[in-house]
Write a protein that holds these residues in place. Structure first.
Motif, PDB file in Angstrom:
ATOM      1  N   ARG A  26       0.816  -1.214   0.000  1.00 32.22           N
ATOM      2  CA  ARG A  26       0.000   0.000   0.000  1.00 32.22           C
ATOM      3  C   ARG A  26       0.850   1.265   0.000  1.00 32.22           C
ATOM      4  O   ARG A  26       0.332   2.378   0.023  1.00 32.22           O
ATOM      5  N   GLY A  27       2.181   1.113   0.000  1.00 30.93           N
ATOM      6  CA  GLY A  27       3.070   2.264  -0.038  1.00 30.93           C
ATOM      7  C   GLY A  27       3.513   2.757   1.324  1.00 30.93           C
ATOM      8  O   GLY A  27       4.004   3.885   1.443  1.00 30.93           O
ATOM      9  N   ALA A  28       3.348   1.929   2.354  1.00 27.95           N
ATOM     10  CA  ALA A  28       3.716   2.351   3.708  1.00 27.95           C
ATOM     11  C   ALA A  28       5.216   2.232   3.930  1.00 27.95           C
ATOM     12  O   ALA A  28       5.865   1.315   3.414  1.00 27.95           O
ATOM     13  N   ARG A  29       5.748   3.169   4.714  1.00 23.90           N
ATOM     14  CA  ARG A  29       7.117   3.080   5.214  1.00 23.90           C
ATOM     15  C   ARG A  29       7.062   2.550   6.643  1.00 23.90           C
ATOM     16  O   ARG A  29       6.293   3.052   7.465  1.00 23.90           O
ATOM     17  N   ILE A  30       7.878   1.574   6.942  1.00 18.60           N
ATOM     18  CA  ILE A  30       7.900   0.998   8.283  1.00 18.60           C
ATOM     19  C   ILE A  30       8.874   1.792   9.137  1.00 18.60           C
ATOM     20  O   ILE A  30      10.077   1.810   8.886  1.00 18.60           O
ATOM     21  N   ALA A  31       8.345   2.452  10.171  1.00 20.18           N
ATOM     22  CA  ALA A  31       9.167   3.259  11.058  1.00 20.18           C
ATOM     23  C   ALA A  31       9.580   2.493  12.313  1.00 20.18           C
ATOM     24  O   ALA A  31      10.553   2.863  12.980  1.00 20.18           O
ATOM     25  N   GLU A  32       8.841   1.444  12.638  1.00 15.77           N
ATOM     26  CA  GLU A  32       9.142   0.659  13.840  1.00 15.77           C
ATOM     27  C   GLU A  32       8.447  -0.684  13.712  1.00 15.77           C
ATOM     28  O   GLU A  32       7.305  -0.767  13.264  1.00 15.77           O
ATOM     29  N   ILE A  33       9.140  -1.739  14.127  1.00 16.52           N
ATOM     30  CA  ILE A  33       8.506  -3.055  14.167  1.00 16.52           C
ATOM     31  C   ILE A  33       9.095  -3.842  15.325  1.00 16.52           C
ATOM     32  O   ILE A  33      10.316  -3.827  15.547  1.00 16.52           O
ATOM     33  N   GLN A  34       8.216  -4.465  16.092  1.00 17.47           N
ATOM     34  CA  GLN A  34       8.624  -5.317  17.201  1.00 17.47           C
ATOM     35  C   GLN A  34       7.777  -6.575  17.160  1.00 17.47           C
ATOM     36  O   GLN A  34       6.573  -6.507  16.919  1.00 17.47           O
ATOM     37  N   MET A  35       8.413  -7.701  17.423  1.00 17.06           N
ATOM     38  CA  MET A  35       7.691  -8.963  17.478  1.00 17.06           C
ATOM     39  C   MET A  35       8.069  -9.711  18.746  1.00 17.06           C
ATOM     40  O   MET A  35       9.206  -9.639  19.211  1.00 17.06           O
ATOM     41  N   TYR A  36       7.090 -10.407  19.311  1.00 17.40           N
ATOM     42  CA  TYR A  36       7.257 -11.106  20.567  1.00 17.40           C
ATOM     43  C   TYR A  36       6.682 -12.496  20.409  1.00 17.40           C
ATOM     44  O   TYR A  36       5.540 -12.661  19.959  1.00 17.40           O
ATOM     45  N   ASP A  37       7.493 -13.506  20.762  1.00 16.01           N
ATOM     46  CA  ASP A  37       7.080 -14.903  20.620  1.00 16.01           C
ATOM     47  C   ASP A  37       7.229 -15.579  21.977  1.00 16.01           C
ATOM     48  O   ASP A  37       8.339 -15.825  22.432  1.00 16.01           O
ATOM     49  N   HIS A  38       6.102 -15.823  22.655  1.00 18.65           N
ATOM     50  CA  HIS A  38       6.105 -16.445  23.969  1.00 18.65           C
ATOM     51  C   HIS A  38       5.976 -17.958  23.776  1.00 18.65           C
ATOM     52  O   HIS A  38       4.879 -18.493  23.609  1.00 18.65           O
ATOM     53  N   ASP A  39       7.131 -18.666  23.811  1.00 16.42           N
ATOM     54  CA  ASP A  39       7.138 -20.093  23.494  1.00 16.42           C
ATOM     55  C   ASP A  39       6.289 -20.908  24.466  1.00 16.42           C
ATOM     56  O   ASP A  39       5.591 -21.840  24.058  1.00 16.42           O
ATOM     57  N   GLU A  40       6.341 -20.566  25.772  1.00 24.32           N
ATOM     58  CA  GLU A  40       5.635 -21.377  26.759  1.00 24.32           C
ATOM     59  C   GLU A  40       4.120 -21.335  26.545  1.00 24.32           C
ATOM     60  O   GLU A  40       3.415 -22.298  26.830  1.00 24.32           O
ATOM     61  N   ARG A  41       3.617 -20.217  26.050  1.00 26.56           N
ATOM     62  CA  ARG A  41       2.177 -20.074  25.866  1.00 26.56           C
ATOM     63  C   ARG A  41       1.783 -20.110  24.391  1.00 26.56           C
ATOM     64  O   ARG A  41       0.611 -19.951  24.075  1.00 26.56           O
ATOM     65  N   SER A  42       2.762 -20.284  23.514  1.00 25.02           N
ATOM     66  CA  SER A  42       2.502 -20.296  22.069  1.00 25.02           C
ATOM     67  C   SER A  42       1.737 -19.046  21.650  1.00 25.02           C
ATOM     68  O   SER A  42       0.725 -19.108  20.948  1.00 25.02           O
TER      69      SER A  42
END
Length: 296
Positions: A26-42
């Motif tokens: 859509r033409g967006a610029r990504i200014a910030e990205i964070q991802m969180y993966d909680h393995d114990e709780r999937s």
């Protein structure tokens, strides 16, 4: 136009790609990205702050509504709860939800500041895990939502549903004496949850900061208005702090009374004003000014 995308749901492969590819397409610029993966709780959580050059604020309503619908469709496909929110959406005044428990002075100060025009927003709802402050909401002609179970426990699913139902921009924790779980924090990440901590951070976190400071023989006490992130009282998200000093030997009860009556309310009101007026925002879990300071 700035847009914050949050996603939360059961973890499996290929969750982020459909969101990112659609946004960049859509033409967006990504200014910030964070991802969180909680393995114990999937559990998978993501925050993405994007910027559009071709979506001016004047056309924000149509553009944001369309983007929200597109994110909803991706969420149905991936099993994620996805929200698209913009601080630049100015077709109406920002909408605040004030959450509180027992202490009246702090939520009252926010409601009064909105009434007086100090904070340029509306408060359609007061939320609480106790019934004590229902009369305060009625005094300001604001709806009261009880999300407690009768013993003070909070129904966080009901909290999230209320925020979505009433299209809330910012959740204000005005001496709300419950800890928000990480799942709630992630769904409204990116600077949408503002808390009043009744102590100076990072020095005095926890539930008894007045007592802790007093036991450390401090003569200066304070309050901290900060953005909420999943890490409790992390200390790097300060929006505003305010202090007061006492004479040696001042009883702890007098210290607490002065803090609750005067210092805490003023600290929170100024912090909320700064956010609503877009003087500051949260970027990679740190508070950043939107404009450079220029001395007069």
């Amino acid at each position: 136009m700035e847009v914050v995308i949050t996603a939360l749901g059961p973890d499996h492969t290929g969750l982020a790609d459909p969101i990112i590819h659609h946004l960049t397409g859509r033409g967006a610029r990504i200014a910030e990205i964070q991802m969180y993966d909680h393995d114990e709780r999937s559990l998978f959580a993501m925050l993405c702050r994007i910027e559009f050059d071709d979506l001016p604020k004047g056309n924000g309503e149509v553009s944001l509504t369309k983007l929200q619908d597109e994110m909803r469709q991706i969420g149905e496909h991936t099993g994620l709860s996805i929200r698209a929110w913009s601080p630049d959406f100015r077709a109406r005044r920002p909408r605040l939800a004030v959450a509180c428990t027992y202490v009246e002075d702090t939520p009252r100060a926010v409601l009064q500041a909105v009434t007086d025009g100090v904070i340029g927003a509306d408060v359609p709802v007061v939320i609480s895990n106790r019934k004590k402050l229902a009369p305060l909401a009625a005094e300001f002609d604001t709806e009261f939502r009880m999300i407690g179970d009768g013993q003070g426990g909070a129904d966080n699913a009901m909290l999230v549903a209320t925020l979505d139902e009433l299209d809330i921009d910012y959740l204000i924790l005005a001496r709300y004496m419950r800890v928000l779980p990480a799942e709630v924090c992630w769904q409204f990440a990116g600077g949408r949850i503002i808390n009043l901590h009744h102590g100076l951070l990072p020095g005095f976190p926890g539930f008894r900061p007045y007592h802790d400071a007093n036991n450390a023989r401090m003569l200066t006490f304070g309050a901290t208005c900060h953005f909420i992130i999943p890490e409790l009282d992390a200390g790097n998200q300060t929006i505003n702090q305010r202090t007061f000093s006492v004479a040696p030997g001042t009883p702890i009860e007098q210290i607490i009374a002065e803090g609750e009556r005067d210092n805490e309310p003023k600290c929170l009101v100024e912090g909320v004003r700064r956010v609503v007026d877009q003087e500051v925002y949260l970027h990679f879990h740190r508070v950043v000014p939107r404009k450079q300071f220029r001395p007069e």
